[in-house]
Motif scaffolding. Sequence first.
Motif, PDB file in Angstrom:
ATOM      1  N   GLU A 125      -4.436   3.891   8.224  1.00  0.00           N
ATOM      2  CA  GLU A 125      -5.853   3.695   8.509  1.00  0.00           C
ATOM      3  C   GLU A 125      -6.240   2.233   8.697  1.00  0.00           C
ATOM      4  OE1 GLU A 125      -8.185   6.407   5.990  1.00  0.00           O
ATOM      5  OE2 GLU A 125      -9.807   4.943   6.208  1.00  0.00           O
TER       6      GLU A 125
ATOM      7  N   GLY B 186      -8.875   2.001  -4.238  1.00  0.00           N
ATOM      8  CA  GLY B 186      -8.040   0.810  -4.011  1.00  0.00           C
ATOM      9  C   GLY B 186      -8.038   0.381  -2.561  1.00  0.00           C
ATOM     10  N   SER B 187      -8.524   1.245  -1.669  1.00  0.00           N
ATOM     11  CA  SER B 187      -8.603   0.900  -0.240  1.00  0.00           C
ATOM     12  C   SER B 187      -9.989   0.312   0.007  1.00  0.00           C
ATOM     13  CB  SER B 187      -8.405   2.149   0.620  1.00  0.00           C
ATOM     14  OG  SER B 187      -7.294   2.874   0.153  1.00  0.00           O
TER      15      SER B 187
ATOM     16  N   PHE C 150      -4.329  12.570   8.077  1.00  0.00           N
ATOM     17  CA  PHE C 150      -2.999  12.516   7.453  1.00  0.00           C
ATOM     18  C   PHE C 150      -1.905  12.559   8.515  1.00  0.00           C
ATOM     19  CE2 PHE C 150      -4.672  13.974   3.154  1.00  0.00           C
ATOM     20  CZ  PHE C 150      -4.475  12.738   2.584  1.00  0.00           C
TER      21      PHE C 150
ATOM     22  N   GLY D  80      -7.146  17.528   8.910  1.00  0.00           N
ATOM     23  CA  GLY D  80      -5.746  17.149   8.695  1.00  0.00           C
ATOM     24  C   GLY D  80      -5.269  16.116   9.700  1.00  0.00           C
TER      25      GLY D  80
ATOM     26  N   ALA E 174      -0.625   7.522   1.830  1.00  0.00           N
ATOM     27  CA  ALA E 174       0.128   8.460   2.679  1.00  0.00           C
ATOM     28  C   ALA E 174       1.021   7.725   3.684  1.00  0.00           C
ATOM     29  CB  ALA E 174      -0.861   9.371   3.414  1.00  0.00           C
ATOM     30  N   ALA E 175       0.440   6.756   4.406  1.00  0.00           N
ATOM     31  CA  ALA E 175       1.214   6.061   5.446  1.00  0.00           C
ATOM     32  C   ALA E 175       2.303   5.190   4.822  1.00  0.00           C
ATOM     33  CB  ALA E 175       0.278   5.212   6.313  1.00  0.00           C
TER      34      ALA E 175
ATOM     35  N   ASP F 258       1.485  -1.172  -4.765  1.00  0.00           N
ATOM     36  CA  ASP F 258       0.114  -0.641  -4.642  1.00  0.00           C
ATOM     37  C   ASP F 258      -0.752  -1.232  -5.750  1.00  0.00           C
ATOM     38  OD1 ASP F 258      -1.095   2.012  -2.967  1.00  0.00           O
ATOM     39  OD2 ASP F 258      -2.281   1.223  -4.655  1.00  0.00           O
ATOM     40  N   GLY F 259      -1.984  -1.588  -5.383  1.00  0.00           N
ATOM     41  CA  GLY F 259      -2.900  -2.186  -6.346  1.00  0.00           C
ATOM     42  C   GLY F 259      -3.455  -1.184  -7.346  1.00  0.00           C
TER      43      GLY F 259
ATOM     44  N   GLY G  85       0.840  -1.197   0.000  1.00  0.00           N
ATOM     45  CA  GLY G  85       0.000   0.000   0.000  1.00  0.00           C
ATOM     46  C   GLY G  85       0.874   1.246   0.000  1.00  0.00           C
TER      47      GLY G  85
ATOM     48  N   GLU H 256     -14.842   9.605   4.406  1.00  0.00           N
ATOM     49  CA  GLU H 256     -13.436  10.003   4.258  1.00  0.00           C
ATOM     50  C   GLU H 256     -12.509   9.053   5.004  1.00  0.00           C
ATOM     51  OE1 GLU H 256     -12.431  14.090   4.741  1.00  0.00           O
ATOM     52  OE2 GLU H 256     -13.888  14.723   3.249  1.00  0.00           O
TER      53      GLU H 256
ATOM     54  N   ASN I 229      -5.309  18.820   2.774  1.00  0.00           N
ATOM     55  CA  ASN I 229      -5.134  19.347   4.141  1.00  0.00           C
ATOM     56  C   ASN I 229      -4.146  18.410   4.852  1.00  0.00           C
ATOM     57  OD1 ASN I 229      -7.489  19.447   6.944  1.00  0.00           O
ATOM     58  ND2 ASN I 229      -5.467  20.372   6.722  1.00  0.00           N
TER      59      ASN I 229
ATOM     60  N   LYS J 287      -6.107   9.297  -2.822  1.00  0.00           N
ATOM     61  CA  LYS J 287      -6.705  10.008  -1.681  1.00  0.00           C
ATOM     62  C   LYS J 287      -5.975  11.305  -1.376  1.00  0.00           C
ATOM     63  CE  LYS J 287      -8.982   6.378   0.661  1.00  0.00           C
ATOM     64  NZ  LYS J 287      -9.034   5.559   1.859  1.00  0.00           N
TER      65      LYS J 287
ATOM     66  N   ALA K 155      -8.000  14.867  -1.398  1.00  0.00           N
ATOM     67  CA  ALA K 155      -8.108  15.402  -0.033  1.00  0.00           C
ATOM     68  C   ALA K 155      -8.245  16.916  -0.029  1.00  0.00           C
ATOM     69  CB  ALA K 155      -6.877  15.002   0.775  1.00  0.00           C
ATOM     70  N   GLY K 156      -9.015  17.380   0.943  1.00  0.00           N
ATOM     71  CA  GLY K 156      -9.180  18.823   1.128  1.00  0.00           C
ATOM     72  C   GLY K 156      -9.670  19.502  -0.151  1.00  0.00           C
TER      73      GLY K 156
ATOM     74  N   VAL L 106      -1.644  -7.007  -3.756  1.00  0.00           N
ATOM     75  CA  VAL L 106      -1.202  -8.138  -2.945  1.00  0.00           C
ATOM     76  C   VAL L 106      -2.407  -9.006  -2.565  1.00  0.00           C
ATOM     77  CG1 VAL L 106      -0.166  -8.766  -0.726  1.00  0.00           C
ATOM     78  CG2 VAL L 106       0.801  -6.883  -2.081  1.00  0.00           C
TER      79      VAL L 106
HETATM   80  C1  LIG Z   1     -12.479  12.363  -0.142  1.00  0.00           C
HETATM   81  C2  LIG Z   1     -11.460  12.302   0.962  1.00  0.00           C
HETATM   82  C3  LIG Z   1     -10.876  13.475   1.423  1.00  0.00           C
HETATM   83  C4  LIG Z   1      -9.953  13.429   2.477  1.00  0.00           C
HETATM   84  N1  LIG Z   1      -9.372  14.585   2.889  1.00  0.00           N
HETATM   85  C5  LIG Z   1      -8.466  14.549   3.904  1.00  0.00           C
HETATM   86  C6  LIG Z   1      -7.773  15.730   4.291  1.00  0.00           C
HETATM   87  O1  LIG Z   1      -7.890  16.788   3.649  1.00  0.00           O
HETATM   88  N2  LIG Z   1      -6.931  15.655   5.377  1.00  0.00           N
HETATM   89  C7  LIG Z   1      -6.735  14.476   6.069  1.00  0.00           C
HETATM   90  O2  LIG Z   1      -5.985  14.468   7.044  1.00  0.00           O
HETATM   91  N3  LIG Z   1      -7.337  13.344   5.680  1.00  0.00           N
HETATM   92  C8  LIG Z   1      -8.169  13.344   4.600  1.00  0.00           C
HETATM   93  N4  LIG Z   1      -8.770  12.184   4.192  1.00  0.00           N
HETATM   94  C9  LIG Z   1      -8.401  10.925   4.891  1.00  0.00           C
HETATM   95  C10 LIG Z   1      -7.018  10.456   4.420  1.00  0.00           C
HETATM   96  O3  LIG Z   1      -6.993  10.491   3.015  1.00  0.00           O
HETATM   97  C11 LIG Z   1      -6.739   9.042   4.908  1.00  0.00           C
HETATM   98  O4  LIG Z   1      -6.907   8.972   6.302  1.00  0.00           O
HETATM   99  C12 LIG Z   1      -5.320   8.638   4.546  1.00  0.00           C
HETATM  100  O5  LIG Z   1      -5.171   8.699   3.153  1.00  0.00           O
HETATM  101  C13 LIG Z   1      -5.023   7.224   5.040  1.00  0.00           C
HETATM  102  O6  LIG Z   1      -3.744   6.881   4.584  1.00  0.00           O
HETATM  103  P1  LIG Z   1      -3.324   5.364   4.419  1.00  0.00           P
HETATM  104  O7  LIG Z   1      -2.022   5.391   3.721  1.00  0.00           O
HETATM  105  O8  LIG Z   1      -3.437   4.663   5.704  1.00  0.00           O
HETATM  106  O9  LIG Z   1      -4.411   4.703   3.474  1.00  0.00           O
HETATM  107  P2  LIG Z   1      -4.781   5.021   1.963  1.00  0.00           P
HETATM  108  O10 LIG Z   1      -4.507   6.435   1.621  1.00  0.00           O
HETATM  109  O11 LIG Z   1      -6.169   4.524   1.793  1.00  0.00           O
HETATM  110  O12 LIG Z   1      -3.745   4.146   1.127  1.00  0.00           O
HETATM  111  C14 LIG Z   1      -3.816   2.737   1.101  1.00  0.00           C
HETATM  112  C15 LIG Z   1      -3.213   2.258  -0.213  1.00  0.00           C
HETATM  113  O13 LIG Z   1      -3.138   0.837  -0.172  1.00  0.00           O
HETATM  114  C16 LIG Z   1      -3.470   0.305  -1.426  1.00  0.00           C
HETATM  115  N5  LIG Z   1      -3.930  -1.061  -1.225  1.00  0.00           N
HETATM  116  C17 LIG Z   1      -4.998  -1.489  -0.528  1.00  0.00           C
HETATM  117  N6  LIG Z   1      -5.061  -2.828  -0.531  1.00  0.00           N
HETATM  118  C18 LIG Z   1      -3.988  -3.258  -1.237  1.00  0.00           C
HETATM  119  C19 LIG Z   1      -3.493  -4.535  -1.604  1.00  0.00           C
HETATM  120  N7  LIG Z   1      -4.118  -5.675  -1.226  1.00  0.00           N
HETATM  121  N8  LIG Z   1      -2.363  -4.611  -2.362  1.00  0.00           N
HETATM  122  C20 LIG Z   1      -1.702  -3.479  -2.750  1.00  0.00           C
HETATM  123  N9  LIG Z   1      -2.141  -2.241  -2.445  1.00  0.00           N
HETATM  124  C21 LIG Z   1      -3.259  -2.134  -1.688  1.00  0.00           C
HETATM  125  C22 LIG Z   1      -4.532   1.247  -1.960  1.00  0.00           C
HETATM  126  O14 LIG Z   1      -4.586   1.206  -3.376  1.00  0.00           O
HETATM  127  C23 LIG Z   1      -4.059   2.603  -1.420  1.00  0.00           C
HETATM  128  O15 LIG Z   1      -3.262   3.281  -2.361  1.00  0.00           O
HETATM  129  C24 LIG Z   1      -9.645  12.180   3.096  1.00  0.00           C
HETATM  130  C25 LIG Z   1     -10.210  11.013   2.604  1.00  0.00           C
HETATM  131  C26 LIG Z   1     -11.103  11.056   1.547  1.00  0.00           C
HETATM  132  C27 LIG Z   1     -11.687   9.755   1.044  1.00  0.00           C
END
Ligand SMILES: Cc1cc2nc3c(=O)[nH]c(=O)nc-3n(C[C@H](O)[C@H](O)[C@H](O)COP(=O)(O)OP(=O)(O)OC[C@H]3O[C@@H](n4cnc5c(N)ncnc54)[C@H](O)[C@@H]3O)c2cc1C
Length: 430
Positions: free
Chosen positions: A401, A178-179, A414, A411, A20-21, A40-41, A17, A372, A58, A48, A52-53, A139
């Motif tokens: 997440e 993808g999430s 993130f 924010g 962001a994280a 990443d899938g 994945g 979100e 944000n 995202k 975002a924002g 994956v």
């Molecule tokens: C419309 C919207 C607006 C938002 N705005 C904000 C904002 O302005 N500020 C803020 O703080 N938060 C915002 N958020 C929340 C924030 O985007 C998420 O909390 C943050 O992106 C989580 O990060 P993450 O890396 O944990 O997960 P994700 O960003 O969901 O990334 C997970 C990644 O894993 C990949 N993945 C999943 N399963 C698999 C697999 N089996 N194999 C390979 N890859 C895989 C996915 O394709 C994805 O790219 C927003 C969310 C949305 C939906």
Amino acid sequence: MTPDTDITGIADIVVVGAGAAGLMAAITAGRAGKRVIALDGAKKLGAKILVAGGGRCNVTHHAVDERHYAGSSPHAIRNVLGRFGVDRTRAFFAELGVELKMEDTGKLFPVSDDAHTVLDALLRAATDAGVQLRHPWRVRAVTPVAGGFEVAREGEPASLRATRVILATGGKALPRSGSDGGGYEIARALGHTTTPRILPALVPLTLPADHPLRDLAGVSFAATLTLRASSAKPLAEFTNAVLLTHFGLSGPGPMDISRHVLSARLDDPTVTLSMNLAPGLSPQQLDAALLSTRGLSVLKWLTNALPRAIAVPGHAAPGLPERLARLICSHANVDPASLVTSLSRGHRLALVDAITRHPLPVSGDRGFTYAEVTAGGVPLSQVHLDTMESRVCHGLHLCGEVLDVDGRIGGFNFQWAWASGYTAGGGAAN
Ligand SMILES: Cc1cc2nc3c(=O)[nH]c(=O)nc-3n(C[C@H](O)[C@H](O)[C@H](O)COP(=O)(O)OP(=O)(O)OC[C@H]3O[C@@H](n4cnc5c(N)ncnc54)[C@H](O)[C@@H]3O)c2cc1C
């Protein structure tokens, strides 16, 4: 390894994945000199971050602490947030050439007002740190093998070998990005459990089809939203802007309280949500304000003079939008043209009630497609907080997440991704 599997790479660390994280984890581990492959899938990375924002991203909030989060224990959330605070987020992005600016809500955005600046900088930093980014590479499974893990690709007889794996697959919000919750299955197969409930959070709420507030789509105002148990005990409260839509309630206030409403309703269907259109004022204080008002019609008072004791950015002027003010009058059975001074005690109290305890009979939510974030996931109690390494599967780290942590709008989500990703990347590298 199955006989038809091709090993397409060997790494110290595979990050599953690249949101962001995952990107933060990969950059941190790559900078520590490890061979890192991030998978990443998705066809296009960073969906995202780009949405975002409202497309401005944000990135964080100027004042982040555990009180703005829910899910796992506040103590555990504080522990991880403390490992990479807002100052470090600012410095990290500044070093990548992304200056952040603070708005009056406390939210920090890139000065470019363009989320691409953030995503491009992260991808550049990953490449500079020697991270191999592979996508679309979804994956299917992560299997412990001697000396590490085998990471199998979905739909293809291909796999990777790594000493350590960082699971950063996100939650279930915005599944087309993808999430889609597939990461929970991977975590469970490796011995983890997830919370009994996995619910949409920061999600718009629906009102019944015939509810009059749905006729006011587009109207926005400041309010305190309060969720109460049947005993009237407040369970959650947020003061922020509300946006009425053709389906019900959106905007930061309803989004912030949504996870509490959805979760509490499952425990007790009699919980109620109401709004106070005079944030910070009690019914008694509002009644006193009405009693001291002279020479104004009810409508004029509601639209021009309704007081507020809590400031809400974007809603500096006192008073309600006229369409909402008329709806309040009709709810209280009060003629909008009548003088405030001519109201009977009963009408005055009905008006105060309609303003300060306006019922919001939520009928449902808009689901993960419009959410979100996700409430629920792998509990923080299942990871070592200094490395984010799993307590049940040695060599596996988790961040973002996929864990049971969700923040308010502003924010905070993130910031959780940056802090937990940094900790997981550093933990896996060391
Ligand atoms: C419309 C919207 C607006 C938002 N705005 C904000 C904002 O302005 N500020 C803020 O703080 N938060 C915002 N958020 C929340 C924030 O985007 C998420 O909390 C943050 O992106 C989580 O990060 P993450 O890396 O944990 O997960 P994700 O960003 O969901 O990334 C997970 C990644 O894993 C990949 N993945 C999943 N399963 C698999 C697999 N089996 N194999 C390979 N890859 C895989 C996915 O394709 C994805 O790219 C927003 C969310 C949305 C939906």
